[in-house]
Design a protein around this motif. Structure first.
Motif, mmCIF file in Angstrom:
data_model
loop_
_atom_site.group_PDB
_atom_site.id
_atom_site.type_symbol
_atom_site.label_atom_id
_atom_site.label_comp_id
_atom_site.label_asym_id
_atom_site.label_seq_id
_atom_site.Cartn_x
_atom_site.Cartn_y
_atom_site.Cartn_z
ATOM 1 N N THR A 126 87.675 -19.083 8.376
ATOM 2 C CA THR A 126 88.184 -18.930 9.731
ATOM 3 C C THR A 126 89.253 -19.961 10.079
ATOM 4 O O THR A 126 90.255 -19.643 10.713
ATOM 5 C CB THR A 126 87.033 -19.032 10.748
ATOM 6 N N GLY A 127 89.048 -21.195 9.657
ATOM 7 C CA GLY A 127 89.998 -22.257 9.953
ATOM 8 C C GLY A 127 91.374 -22.012 9.373
ATOM 9 O O GLY A 127 92.389 -22.403 9.958
ATOM 10 N N LYS A 128 91.435 -21.355 8.217
ATOM 11 C CA LYS A 128 92.701 -21.069 7.548
ATOM 12 C C LYS A 128 93.178 -19.641 7.767
ATOM 13 O O LYS A 128 94.243 -19.269 7.286
ATOM 14 C CB LYS A 128 92.570 -21.322 6.046
ATOM 15 N N SER A 129 92.403 -18.848 8.493
ATOM 16 C CA SER A 129 92.697 -17.421 8.704
ATOM 17 C C SER A 129 93.003 -16.754 7.364
ATOM 18 O O SER A 129 93.988 -16.026 7.217
ATOM 19 C CB SER A 129 93.874 -17.244 9.669
ATOM 20 N N THR A 130 92.145 -17.011 6.393
ATOM 21 C CA THR A 130 92.360 -16.517 5.040
ATOM 22 C C THR A 130 91.165 -15.723 4.539
ATOM 23 O O THR A 130 90.019 -16.151 4.685
ATOM 24 C CB THR A 130 92.642 -17.677 4.082
ATOM 25 N N LEU A 131 91.450 -14.585 3.944
ATOM 26 C CA LEU A 131 90.454 -13.728 3.323
ATOM 27 C C LEU A 131 90.514 -13.935 1.818
ATOM 28 O O LEU A 131 91.598 -14.050 1.248
ATOM 29 C CB LEU A 131 90.741 -12.266 3.658
ATOM 30 N N TYR A 132 89.355 -13.975 1.174
ATOM 31 C CA TYR A 132 89.289 -14.187 -0.268
ATOM 32 C C TYR A 132 88.559 -13.047 -0.960
ATOM 33 O O TYR A 132 87.730 -12.362 -0.374
ATOM 34 C CB TYR A 132 88.556 -15.489 -0.597
ATOM 35 N N LEU A 133 88.877 -12.875 -2.230
ATOM 36 C CA LEU A 133 88.127 -11.966 -3.086
ATOM 37 C C LEU A 133 87.896 -12.691 -4.406
ATOM 38 O O LEU A 133 88.819 -12.839 -5.209
ATOM 39 C CB LEU A 133 88.870 -10.648 -3.322
ATOM 40 N N LEU A 156 91.484 -14.063 -5.373
ATOM 41 C CA LEU A 156 92.615 -13.629 -4.587
ATOM 42 C C LEU A 156 92.513 -14.176 -3.172
ATOM 43 O O LEU A 156 91.413 -14.337 -2.637
ATOM 44 C CB LEU A 156 92.686 -12.099 -4.523
ATOM 45 N N SER A 157 93.664 -14.451 -2.563
ATOM 46 C CA SER A 157 93.716 -14.936 -1.192
ATOM 47 C C SER A 157 94.627 -14.056 -0.363
ATOM 48 O O SER A 157 95.599 -13.496 -0.871
ATOM 49 C CB SER A 157 94.240 -16.377 -1.140
ATOM 50 N N CYS A 158 94.322 -13.936 0.912
ATOM 51 C CA CYS A 158 95.138 -13.170 1.850
ATOM 52 C C CYS A 158 95.210 -13.945 3.154
ATOM 53 O O CYS A 158 94.196 -14.120 3.830
ATOM 54 C CB CYS A 158 94.534 -11.786 2.082
ATOM 55 N N THR A 159 96.402 -14.408 3.491
ATOM 56 C CA THR A 159 96.583 -15.129 4.746
ATOM 57 C C THR A 159 96.959 -14.146 5.844
ATOM 58 O O THR A 159 97.781 -13.255 5.636
ATOM 59 C CB THR A 159 97.664 -16.217 4.625
ATOM 60 N N ALA A 160 96.344 -14.304 7.000
ATOM 61 C CA ALA A 160 96.566 -13.413 8.129
ATOM 62 C C ALA A 160 96.828 -14.215 9.397
ATOM 63 O O ALA A 160 96.689 -15.441 9.412
ATOM 64 C CB ALA A 160 95.356 -12.507 8.321
ATOM 65 N N SER A 161 97.221 -13.537 10.454
ATOM 66 C CA SER A 161 97.392 -14.193 11.739
ATOM 67 C C SER A 161 96.010 -14.519 12.292
ATOM 68 O O SER A 161 95.027 -13.849 11.985
ATOM 69 C CB SER A 161 98.150 -13.301 12.715
ATOM 70 N N ALA A 162 95.935 -15.550 13.110
ATOM 71 C CA ALA A 162 94.668 -15.941 13.703
ATOM 72 C C ALA A 162 94.096 -14.812 14.554
ATOM 73 O O ALA A 162 92.885 -14.590 14.582
ATOM 74 C CB ALA A 162 94.844 -17.198 14.538
ATOM 75 N N TYR A 163 94.965 -14.085 15.252
ATOM 76 C CA TYR A 163 94.522 -12.987 16.099
ATOM 77 C C TYR A 163 93.866 -11.890 15.270
ATOM 78 O O TYR A 163 92.772 -11.429 15.590
ATOM 79 C CB TYR A 163 95.697 -12.402 16.884
ATOM 80 N N SER A 213 90.512 -12.970 13.720
ATOM 81 C CA SER A 213 89.406 -13.147 14.650
ATOM 82 C C SER A 213 88.928 -11.854 15.292
ATOM 83 O O SER A 213 87.801 -11.804 15.797
ATOM 84 C CB SER A 213 89.785 -14.147 15.748
ATOM 85 N N THR A 214 89.747 -10.811 15.289
ATOM 86 C CA THR A 214 89.406 -9.574 15.989
ATOM 87 C C THR A 214 89.263 -8.346 15.107
ATOM 88 O O THR A 214 88.668 -7.351 15.542
ATOM 89 C CB THR A 214 90.449 -9.255 17.071
ATOM 90 N N CYS A 215 89.788 -8.376 13.890
ATOM 91 C CA CYS A 215 89.870 -7.175 13.071
ATOM 92 C C CYS A 215 88.975 -7.170 11.831
ATOM 93 O O CYS A 215 88.658 -8.216 11.270
ATOM 94 C CB CYS A 215 91.300 -6.963 12.589
ATOM 95 N N ARG A 216 88.627 -5.955 11.435
ATOM 96 C CA ARG A 216 87.998 -5.775 10.145
ATOM 97 C C ARG A 216 89.088 -5.951 9.090
ATOM 98 O O ARG A 216 90.238 -5.546 9.298
ATOM 99 C CB ARG A 216 87.397 -4.374 10.026
ATOM 100 N N MET A 217 88.742 -6.554 7.956
ATOM 101 C CA MET A 217 89.704 -6.771 6.888
ATOM 102 C C MET A 217 89.158 -6.234 5.578
ATOM 103 O O MET A 217 87.940 -6.131 5.403
ATOM 104 C CB MET A 217 90.053 -8.257 6.758
ATOM 105 N N ALA A 218 90.066 -5.905 4.667
ATOM 106 C CA ALA A 218 89.641 -5.266 3.433
ATOM 107 C C ALA A 218 90.563 -5.562 2.266
ATOM 108 O O ALA A 218 91.712 -5.958 2.441
ATOM 109 C CB ALA A 218 89.561 -3.749 3.638
ATOM 110 N N TRP A 219 90.026 -5.352 1.078
ATOM 111 C CA TRP A 219 90.797 -5.391 -0.159
ATOM 112 C C TRP A 219 90.798 -3.994 -0.764
ATOM 113 O O TRP A 219 89.742 -3.372 -0.907
ATOM 114 C CB TRP A 219 90.198 -6.367 -1.177
ATOM 115 N N ARG A 235 84.221 -9.101 11.512
ATOM 116 C CA ARG A 235 84.278 -10.479 11.997
ATOM 117 C C ARG A 235 82.923 -11.167 12.017
ATOM 118 O O ARG A 235 82.859 -12.387 12.148
ATOM 119 C CB ARG A 235 84.922 -10.536 13.381
ATOM 120 N N SER A 236 81.855 -10.396 11.878
ATOM 121 C CA SER A 236 80.522 -10.967 11.811
ATOM 122 C C SER A 236 80.122 -11.343 10.386
ATOM 123 O O SER A 236 79.089 -11.966 10.173
ATOM 124 C CB SER A 236 79.497 -9.985 12.382
ATOM 125 N N GLY A 237 80.933 -10.929 9.424
ATOM 126 C CA GLY A 237 80.664 -11.249 8.043
ATOM 127 C C GLY A 237 79.964 -10.174 7.245
ATOM 128 O O GLY A 237 79.713 -10.364 6.052
#
Length: 119
Positions: free
Chosen positions: A73-80, A20-27, A30-36, A53-55
């Motif tokens: 980071t380059g694509k501002s994309t989260l994967y699962l 799965l992919s999730c595209t987000a804004s660069a902001y 780079s600043t927020c925790r993200m989740a599935w 943001r630290s992984g």
């Protein structure tokens, strides 16, 4: 700002894999925790995995060893990456970003993508 778009859902046989992919804004990225999250019919929404943001990542016990969360980071994309899929993994999967401490909830949500696992 704050828009999240999921993709990569579909139908797969038990034991198979999906990413799965999730595209987000660069902001946000780079600043927020993200989740599935995921929600199956008749069940409450549950946290599947999250990453800061630290992984540093967290996983639900039900998916440990099978799912992997990652970020580009380059694509501002989260994967699962979901491997060894089970019928019980069938659900709508949602991407969420920017945890609010005061609200005890994520600020932004995607519309979801369906994952169906068959025998």
């Amino acid at each position: 700002q704050g828009q999240l778009v999921e993709s990569g859902g579909g139908s797969v046989q038990a034991g198979g894999s999906l990413k799965l992919s999730c595209t987000a804004s660069a902001y946000s990225f780079s600043t927020c925790r993200m989740a599935w999250y995921r929600q199956a019919p008749g069940k409450e929404r549950e946290l599947v995995s999250s990453t800061n943001r630290s992984g540093t990542a967290t996983y639900a016990d039900s998916v440990k060893g099978r799912f992997t969360i990652s970020r580009d980071t380059g694509k501002s994309t989260l994967y699962l990456q979901m491997n060894s899929l089970k019928i019980e993994d069938t659900a709508v999967y949602y991407c969420a970003s920017c945890w609010s401490v005061s609200r005890r909830e994520y600020n932004y949500w995607g519309k979801g993508t369906q994952v169906t696992v068959s025998s």
